[in-house]
Design an enzyme around this catalytic site. Structure first.
Site, mmCIF file in Angstrom:
data_model
loop_
_atom_site.group_PDB
_atom_site.id
_atom_site.type_symbol
_atom_site.label_atom_id
_atom_site.label_comp_id
_atom_site.label_asym_id
_atom_site.label_seq_id
_atom_site.Cartn_x
_atom_site.Cartn_y
_atom_site.Cartn_z
ATOM 1 N N HIS A 1 0.826 -1.203 0.000
ATOM 2 C CA HIS A 1 0.000 0.000 0.000
ATOM 3 C C HIS A 1 0.862 1.255 0.000
ATOM 4 O O HIS A 1 2.095 1.199 0.101
ATOM 5 C CB HIS A 1 -0.950 -0.006 1.205
ATOM 6 C CG HIS A 1 -0.274 -0.048 2.549
ATOM 7 N ND1 HIS A 1 0.285 1.062 3.140
ATOM 8 C CD2 HIS A 1 -0.082 -1.075 3.415
ATOM 9 C CE1 HIS A 1 0.785 0.734 4.318
ATOM 10 N NE2 HIS A 1 0.600 -0.563 4.514
ATOM 11 N N CYS B 1 3.131 -4.931 6.945
ATOM 12 C CA CYS B 1 2.727 -4.639 5.573
ATOM 13 C C CYS B 1 3.877 -3.987 4.799
ATOM 14 O O CYS B 1 4.908 -3.634 5.360
ATOM 15 C CB CYS B 1 1.502 -3.725 5.559
ATOM 16 S SG CYS B 1 -0.031 -4.579 5.975
#
Length: 309
Positions: A190, A206
């Site tokens: 992301h 992440c």
């Protein structure tokens, strides 16, 4: 929306060009060139890193004697923008955690067919490591909503910074403007609202990209794209008969100290499996591993080897 993003990127190609390279010819594994720039008076290495699409740590490792916050007017800075491609299938996304870098190999029907596209990453910090293995993008989202896992909400609460159960799109959303959801539950590729952390181990597991990089990648990949997450601190590969070794700090804290040379030796042996008699300069390879500055180093050349009695 995705088509509109791609059109904008194509019309504004100079902003993306630095990350896009021709795929090397068969038998070759190296892309890009090491470059140098001179800093401006107001620059920090964080500024230089983002301007040239480099992660902070890789720029710092290539310039250990440069003050990261006050390099000063006209200071020489090496841009480590030559890369040995990882030892992994050249398809879909390959993320090498040791170098904190993503490689994207577009499909043959892509507008970027025949290219290699690479971006720096921010990854999981020690204790919240990004998982290794093969998965796929299962879905994509622009302006994603973040649902903080219970473990992260507990951690923030203990630090006196409680999180809501739902964080809507906007400047306070750590996912940024675009997200690629992986088959590994709760793990995403992301954007970020803290781009200074790209090229460092700062996330909860992440994978973060600069806002402009995730926008570009989002426009090019779809659900179903293969994602391989690997950990190769030592890479070895060829360019026109010269063997190169590229080394990165082998531990999560970014220390260059080599605990074992076995991974380095394995990477060189893998690269020379078709040329078992190639004379590797192991002193140069060892020095590259100990320096671990991310800049590919020549450790042997076929033409020189052929002239050796």
């Amino acid at each position: 929306m995705r088509a509109w993003i791609l059109v904008c990127l194509l019309l504004c190609m100079p902003a993306v060009e630095a990350a896009v390279y021709d795929r090397p010819a068969p038998g070759n594994d190296v892309i890009g060139e090491v470059r140098e720039i001179r800093t401006r008076a107001q620059d920090t290495l964080v500024d230089v890193a983002r301007r040239h699409d480099i992660g902070y740590r890789e720029l710092r490792l290539a310039n250990p004697h440069v003050d990261p916050w006050l390099p000063g007017e006209g200071t020489r800075v090496v841009l480590p923008t030559r890369y040995v491609l990882p030892d992994a299938p050249r398809e879909g996304l390959v993320l090498n955690l040791s170098e904190m870098r993503l490689y994207y190999y577009p499909a043959k029907d892509s507008p970027y067919a025949g290219k290699v596209i690479t971006y720096p990453l921010g990854i999981g910090r020690e204790g919240r490591s990004t998982p290794l293995g093969e998965t796929r993008i299962v879905r994509t989202a622009d302006r994603p909503t973040w649902y903080p896992p219970a473990s992260i909400r507990k951690e923030h609460a203990e630090d006196g910074d409680p999180l809501p159960r739902v964080v809507p799109p906007g400047p306070d959303n750590p996912l940024g403007e675009y997200a690629l959801y992986l088959g590994f539950p709760s793990y995403l590729i992301h954007g970020t609202n803290k781009p200074a952390g790209i090229g460092m181990r700062v996330s909860s597991g992440c994978i973060r990209l600069y806002p402009e990089d995730i926008a570009a990648l989002y426009s090019m990949v779809d659900a179903g794209t293969t994602v391989r997450i690997i950990d190769q601190p030592y890479k070895a590969g060829w360019l026109d008969g010269t063997l190169y070794v590229e080394a990165h700090p082998p531990d999560a804290n970014g220390r260059s100290r080599v605990g074992s040379y076995t991974p380095l030796v394995k990477s060189v042996i893998a690269a020379t499996r078709q040329r078992p008699d190639f004379p590797v300069d192991w002193n140069l390879a060892q020095n590259a591993a100990e320096t671990a500055d991310g800049v590919p180093v020549s450790v042997g050349n076929e033409q020189v080897a052929s002239k050796t009695p």
